[in-house]
Design an enzyme around this catalytic site. Structure first.
Site, PDB file in Angstrom:
ATOM      1  N   LEU A 162       0.817  -1.227   0.000  1.00  0.00           N
ATOM      2  CA  LEU A 162       0.000   0.000   0.000  1.00  0.00           C
ATOM      3  C   LEU A 162       0.843   1.267   0.000  1.00  0.00           C
ATOM      4  CD1 LEU A 162      -2.861  -1.148   2.438  1.00  0.00           C
ATOM      5  CD2 LEU A 162      -2.826  -1.257  -0.058  1.00  0.00           C
ATOM      6  N   ILE A 197       7.076  -6.773  -0.808  1.00  0.00           N
ATOM      7  CA  ILE A 197       7.683  -7.930  -1.490  1.00  0.00           C
ATOM      8  C   ILE A 197       9.157  -8.113  -1.107  1.00  0.00           C
ATOM      9  CG2 ILE A 197       6.101  -8.109  -3.463  1.00  0.00           C
ATOM     10  CD1 ILE A 197       8.268  -6.494  -5.077  1.00  0.00           C
ATOM     11  N   THR A 229      12.334  -1.542  -5.184  1.00  0.00           N
ATOM     12  CA  THR A 229      11.087  -2.322  -5.345  1.00  0.00           C
ATOM     13  C   THR A 229      11.150  -3.213  -6.584  1.00  0.00           C
ATOM     14  OG1 THR A 229       9.770  -0.643  -4.247  1.00  0.00           O
ATOM     15  CG2 THR A 229       8.587  -2.148  -5.713  1.00  0.00           C
ATOM     16  N   THR A 278       6.734  -4.430 -19.006  1.00  0.00           N
ATOM     17  CA  THR A 278       6.238  -3.302 -19.799  1.00  0.00           C
ATOM     18  C   THR A 278       6.966  -3.195 -21.137  1.00  0.00           C
ATOM     19  OG1 THR A 278       6.192  -0.879 -19.855  1.00  0.00           O
ATOM     20  CG2 THR A 278       7.863  -1.862 -18.462  1.00  0.00           C
ATOM     21  N   ASP A 279       6.278  -2.639 -22.124  1.00  0.00           N
ATOM     22  CA  ASP A 279       6.935  -2.396 -23.419  1.00  0.00           C
ATOM     23  C   ASP A 279       8.045  -1.353 -23.311  1.00  0.00           C
ATOM     24  OD1 ASP A 279       5.327  -0.154 -23.030  1.00  0.00           O
ATOM     25  OD2 ASP A 279       4.405  -0.209 -25.021  1.00  0.00           O
ATOM     26  N   GLU A 280       8.029  -0.580 -22.205  1.00  0.00           N
ATOM     27  CA  GLU A 280       9.034   0.490 -22.083  1.00  0.00           C
ATOM     28  C   GLU A 280      10.459  -0.052 -21.976  1.00  0.00           C
ATOM     29  OE1 GLU A 280       8.222   3.811 -19.556  1.00  0.00           O
ATOM     30  OE2 GLU A 280       6.102   3.772 -20.014  1.00  0.00           O
ATOM     31  N   TYR A 325      12.634   4.225 -14.437  1.00  0.00           N
ATOM     32  CA  TYR A 325      11.541   3.237 -14.309  1.00  0.00           C
ATOM     33  C   TYR A 325      11.772   2.069 -15.257  1.00  0.00           C
ATOM     34  CZ  TYR A 325       7.116   0.985 -15.527  1.00  0.00           C
ATOM     35  OH  TYR A 325       6.157   0.041 -15.828  1.00  0.00           O
ATOM     36  N   ALA A 337      14.393   1.165 -16.868  1.00  0.00           N
ATOM     37  CA  ALA A 337      15.634   0.434 -16.592  1.00  0.00           C
ATOM     38  C   ALA A 337      15.429  -0.538 -15.428  1.00  0.00           C
ATOM     39  CB  ALA A 337      16.761   1.413 -16.276  1.00  0.00           C
ATOM     40  N   LEU A 377      -1.637   9.723 -17.512  1.00  0.00           N
ATOM     41  CA  LEU A 377      -2.234  10.669 -18.474  1.00  0.00           C
ATOM     42  C   LEU A 377      -3.772  10.692 -18.452  1.00  0.00           C
ATOM     43  CD1 LEU A 377      -1.643  12.655 -20.903  1.00  0.00           C
ATOM     44  CD2 LEU A 377      -2.133  10.707 -22.369  1.00  0.00           C
ATOM     45  N   VAL A 409       0.064  19.194 -21.082  1.00  0.00           N
ATOM     46  CA  VAL A 409       0.563  18.284 -22.123  1.00  0.00           C
ATOM     47  C   VAL A 409       2.065  18.516 -22.286  1.00  0.00           C
ATOM     48  CG1 VAL A 409       0.467  17.782 -24.600  1.00  0.00           C
ATOM     49  CG2 VAL A 409      -1.652  18.161 -23.303  1.00  0.00           C
TER      50      VAL A 409
HETATM   51  P1  NAD Z   1       0.242   0.889  -9.797  1.00  0.00           P
HETATM   52  O1  NAD Z   1       1.300   1.878  -9.471  1.00  0.00           O
HETATM   53  O2  NAD Z   1      -1.163   1.348  -9.987  1.00  0.00           O
HETATM   54  O3  NAD Z   1       0.199  -0.235  -8.656  1.00  0.00           O
HETATM   55  C1  NAD Z   1       1.349  -0.778  -8.087  1.00  0.00           C
HETATM   56  C2  NAD Z   1       0.948  -1.533  -6.814  1.00  0.00           C
HETATM   57  O4  NAD Z   1       2.116  -2.154  -6.273  1.00  0.00           O
HETATM   58  C3  NAD Z   1       0.365  -0.633  -5.722  1.00  0.00           C
HETATM   59  O5  NAD Z   1      -0.798  -1.213  -5.172  1.00  0.00           O
HETATM   60  C4  NAD Z   1       1.482  -0.564  -4.690  1.00  0.00           C
HETATM   61  O6  NAD Z   1       1.007  -0.388  -3.359  1.00  0.00           O
HETATM   62  C5  NAD Z   1       2.132  -1.930  -4.870  1.00  0.00           C
HETATM   63  N1  NAD Z   1       3.529  -1.957  -4.414  1.00  0.00           N
HETATM   64  C6  NAD Z   1       4.504  -1.061  -4.710  1.00  0.00           C
HETATM   65  N2  NAD Z   1       5.649  -1.394  -4.083  1.00  0.00           N
HETATM   66  C7  NAD Z   1       5.400  -2.549  -3.414  1.00  0.00           C
HETATM   67  C8  NAD Z   1       6.185  -3.401  -2.597  1.00  0.00           C
HETATM   68  N3  NAD Z   1       7.477  -3.129  -2.338  1.00  0.00           N
HETATM   69  N4  NAD Z   1       5.614  -4.499  -2.060  1.00  0.00           N
HETATM   70  C9  NAD Z   1       4.312  -4.783  -2.285  1.00  0.00           C
HETATM   71  N5  NAD Z   1       3.507  -3.994  -3.062  1.00  0.00           N
HETATM   72  C10 NAD Z   1       4.049  -2.900  -3.603  1.00  0.00           C
HETATM   73  O7  NAD Z   1       0.772   0.116 -11.059  1.00  0.00           O
HETATM   74  P2  NAD Z   1      -0.023  -0.477 -12.321  1.00  0.00           P
HETATM   75  O8  NAD Z   1      -0.190   0.588 -13.334  1.00  0.00           O
HETATM   76  O9  NAD Z   1      -1.188  -1.226 -11.833  1.00  0.00           O
HETATM   77  O10 NAD Z   1       1.082  -1.484 -12.876  1.00  0.00           O
HETATM   78  C11 NAD Z   1       1.178  -2.797 -12.357  1.00  0.00           C
HETATM   79  C12 NAD Z   1       2.329  -3.501 -13.028  1.00  0.00           C
HETATM   80  O11 NAD Z   1       2.110  -3.547 -14.428  1.00  0.00           O
HETATM   81  C13 NAD Z   1       3.676  -2.818 -12.826  1.00  0.00           C
HETATM   82  O12 NAD Z   1       4.646  -3.826 -12.637  1.00  0.00           O
HETATM   83  C14 NAD Z   1       3.915  -2.072 -14.138  1.00  0.00           C
HETATM   84  O13 NAD Z   1       5.285  -1.983 -14.397  1.00  0.00           O
HETATM   85  C15 NAD Z   1       3.215  -2.983 -15.126  1.00  0.00           C
HETATM   86  N6  NAD Z   1       2.652  -2.319 -16.322  1.00  0.00           N
HETATM   87  C16 NAD Z   1       1.832  -1.227 -16.206  1.00  0.00           C
HETATM   88  C17 NAD Z   1       1.260  -0.681 -17.344  1.00  0.00           C
HETATM   89  C18 NAD Z   1       0.330   0.496 -17.277  1.00  0.00           C
HETATM   90  O14 NAD Z   1      -0.026   1.052 -18.302  1.00  0.00           O
HETATM   91  N7  NAD Z   1      -0.132   0.923 -16.114  1.00  0.00           N
HETATM   92  C19 NAD Z   1       1.540  -1.225 -18.604  1.00  0.00           C
HETATM   93  C20 NAD Z   1       2.411  -2.337 -18.684  1.00  0.00           C
HETATM   94  C21 NAD Z   1       2.934  -2.870 -17.525  1.00  0.00           C
HETATM   95  O1  DAU Z   2       3.905   1.555 -21.839  1.00  0.00           O
HETATM   96  C1  DAU Z   2       3.575   1.006 -20.605  1.00  0.00           C
HETATM   97  C2  DAU Z   2       3.801   2.032 -19.524  1.00  0.00           C
HETATM   98  O2  DAU Z   2       2.783   3.009 -19.652  1.00  0.00           O
HETATM   99  C3  DAU Z   2       3.805   1.440 -18.123  1.00  0.00           C
HETATM  100  O3  DAU Z   2       4.892   0.562 -18.005  1.00  0.00           O
HETATM  101  C4  DAU Z   2       3.893   2.531 -17.056  1.00  0.00           C
HETATM  102  O4  DAU Z   2       3.781   1.968 -15.768  1.00  0.00           O
HETATM  103  C5  DAU Z   2       2.766   3.509 -17.277  1.00  0.00           C
HETATM  104  O5  DAU Z   2       2.876   4.580 -16.353  1.00  0.00           O
HETATM  105  C6  DAU Z   2       2.789   4.053 -18.712  1.00  0.00           C
HETATM  106  O6  DAU Z   2       3.955   4.901 -18.917  1.00  0.00           O
HETATM  107  P1  DAU Z   2       3.850   6.292 -19.715  1.00  0.00           P
HETATM  108  O7  DAU Z   2       4.952   7.150 -19.291  1.00  0.00           O
HETATM  109  O8  DAU Z   2       3.648   6.054 -21.150  1.00  0.00           O
HETATM  110  O9  DAU Z   2       2.427   6.807 -19.113  1.00  0.00           O
HETATM  111  P2  DAU Z   2       1.941   8.236 -18.588  1.00  0.00           P
HETATM  112  O10 DAU Z   2       0.467   8.117 -18.346  1.00  0.00           O
HETATM  113  O11 DAU Z   2       2.781   8.767 -17.490  1.00  0.00           O
HETATM  114  O12 DAU Z   2       2.166   9.167 -19.856  1.00  0.00           O
HETATM  115  C7  DAU Z   2       1.565   8.870 -21.094  1.00  0.00           C
HETATM  116  C8  DAU Z   2       1.997   9.935 -22.072  1.00  0.00           C
HETATM  117  O13 DAU Z   2       1.408  11.182 -21.703  1.00  0.00           O
HETATM  118  C9  DAU Z   2       3.491  10.181 -22.103  1.00  0.00           C
HETATM  119  O14 DAU Z   2       3.888  10.482 -23.440  1.00  0.00           O
HETATM  120  C10 DAU Z   2       3.692  11.406 -21.221  1.00  0.00           C
HETATM  121  C11 DAU Z   2       2.412  12.180 -21.448  1.00  0.00           C
HETATM  122  N1  DAU Z   2       1.923  13.006 -20.315  1.00  0.00           N
HETATM  123  C12 DAU Z   2       1.791  12.372 -19.110  1.00  0.00           C
HETATM  124  C13 DAU Z   2       1.343  13.081 -18.021  1.00  0.00           C
HETATM  125  C14 DAU Z   2       1.198  12.410 -16.675  1.00  0.00           C
HETATM  126  C15 DAU Z   2       1.611  14.335 -20.492  1.00  0.00           C
HETATM  127  O15 DAU Z   2       1.713  14.878 -21.604  1.00  0.00           O
HETATM  128  N2  DAU Z   2       1.159  15.028 -19.409  1.00  0.00           N
HETATM  129  C16 DAU Z   2       1.027  14.484 -18.167  1.00  0.00           C
HETATM  130  O16 DAU Z   2       0.622  15.188 -17.209  1.00  0.00           O
END
Ligand code: NAD
Ligand code: DAU
Length: 336
Positions: free
Chosen positions: A35, A60, A99, A124-126, A149, A151, A189, A205
């Protein structure tokens, strides 16, 4: 099946728990989450009290905390717990290494010690870095992460791979593009822009707004994770993405249109450091080997998502006020 989900109180984790409990009513689910600011037990209110669901408030990296559950028996782990926000990783990289890299290694070690049969690492694709205006990421694209992130996620991917190769564990890695949908923390976003537009605040943006992301509805990601958990071949990596490339300005304008707000709310701000220009995913392997098909097209998915945030203003409000953290605290001791 007794399934451990790490990070289950986050955006994708909570959607996954709802998905798995519906799809596999016979499964027992243990949600391990420490949390952080991104963990929100409001997301799981509807399953609290369900006999099939247990919440373990734990980090974890805290082996001693996780050991009793592992000793009781865990069949599979789906590992989502992570620090997930790129902007935060630029401000404070240390916790990302702690983490995402160290935490994943400790979890792998536990899985090995307690003979957990399957380990799905949600990446992630990143990790592939950035694309020019053409081309797609495949599973063979070299890793070239550009932010702390990504990396740290690449580091965790390599650790998962190494445990599979060295110890013969059945590991899989999924690499998904950007998710959207209910319960996403409003630092990302789409929910951030919805929140700002609802309050007539400027929509920040970054740069020229032309960075491209490949958007996928979160339930389609959950479906992919479920398929990989049950059918993924040992050691394989699966890309996940629906070929919904949109630039950020397109996304923001859809939100403004849907909410009936003017384009004048858009405010161009300083670009993110090291901002990846374009992501786009080739998910052919997942489609052809495991039969995955996304069910939600972007146009209806994004509108459905906007409507979800509009119909759940108290969810956004509880984050803004900090009430969700008090709710979390009240569940930390009693196991939720
Ligand atoms: P999020 O930030 O919404 O949730 C992360 C969760 O992990 C939270 O509930 C947090 O409390 C928990 N957490 C963090 N550190 C922890 C620790 N040390 N021990 C236990 N719990 C811990 O993230 P999300 O967007 O739901 O992403 C989940 C996973 O999917 C991540 O591994 C992220 O890299 C991956 N991912 C996210 C996206 C995306 O678009 N959001 C896309 C591809 C992959
Ligand atoms: O591709 C998967 C990844 O997508 C996940 O691994 C990450 O956990 C998740 O956060 C997301 O990463 P991005 O950096 O692509 O997502 P974010 O929503 O932060 O940003 C999406 C795009 O919008 C990016 O080009 C940055 C831009 N942006 C983001 C924010 C927060 C803005 O222009 N303004 C903003 O305020």
């Amino acid at each position: 099946m007794r399934l451990m989900v790490t990070g289950g109180a986050g955006f994708i984790g909570s959607n996954l728990i709802h998905y798995m409990m519906k799809k596999h009513p016979e499964y027992e689910l243990v949600n391990v989450d420490v949390l952080t600011y991104a963990g929100n037990l409001h997301n799981l209110k509807s399953v609290e009290g369900d006999d099939r669901y247990t919440f373990l408030h734990g980090d974890i990296r805290d082996r001693a905390k996780l050991e009793p559950i592992c000793r009781e028996g865990v069949d599979a782990i789906v590992h989502l717990a992570a620090e997930s926000h790129v902007d935060r990783s630029i401000e404070e990289p240390d916790i990302f290494v702690q983490t995402n890299v160290v935490g994943t290694q400790i979890l792998l070690d536990l899985a090995r010690q307690y003979n957990v049969s399957r380990f799905v690492h949600v990446s992630t694709d990143e990790v592939y870095g950035t694309l020019g205006s053409t081309g797609l990421f495949t599973e063979n694209t070299p890793l070239a992460p550009n932010s702390p992130y990504s990396a740290s996620k690449a580091g965790s991917d390599l650790m998962v791979r190494a445990y599979g190769e060295t110890f013969g564990m059945h590991v899989n890695i999924t690499r998904c593009s950007n998710n959207y949908g209910p319960y996403q923390f409003p630092e990302k976003l789409i929910p951030l822009m919805i929140q700002h537009a609802m309050q007539d605040l400027p929509l920040p943006v970054y740069g020229d707004g032309l960075n491209v992301r490949d958007w996928l509805y979160v339930e389609d990601h959950c479906c992919a994770i479920d398929l990989v958990l049950h059918g993924g071949a040992k050691g394989e990596v699966y890309n996940v993405g629906g070929r919904n490339e949109r630039n950020n300005l397109q996304v923001v304008r859809t939100i403004l249109d849907e909410l009936g707000k003017p384009d004048s709310l858009i405010q161009f701000v300083e670009d993110r450091l090291g901002h990846d220009r374009r992501y786009a995913i080739d998910a052919d392997k997942l489609r052809s080997t495991l039969g995955w098909e996304p069910k939600h097209d972007y146009e209806s998915g994004i509108r459905e998502t906007i409507r979800w945030y509009l119909s759940n203003p108290e969810w956004l409000a509880s984050i803004k006020s900090g009430e969700y953290r008090r709710y979390n605290q009240s569940h930390e001791q009693d196991g939720g």
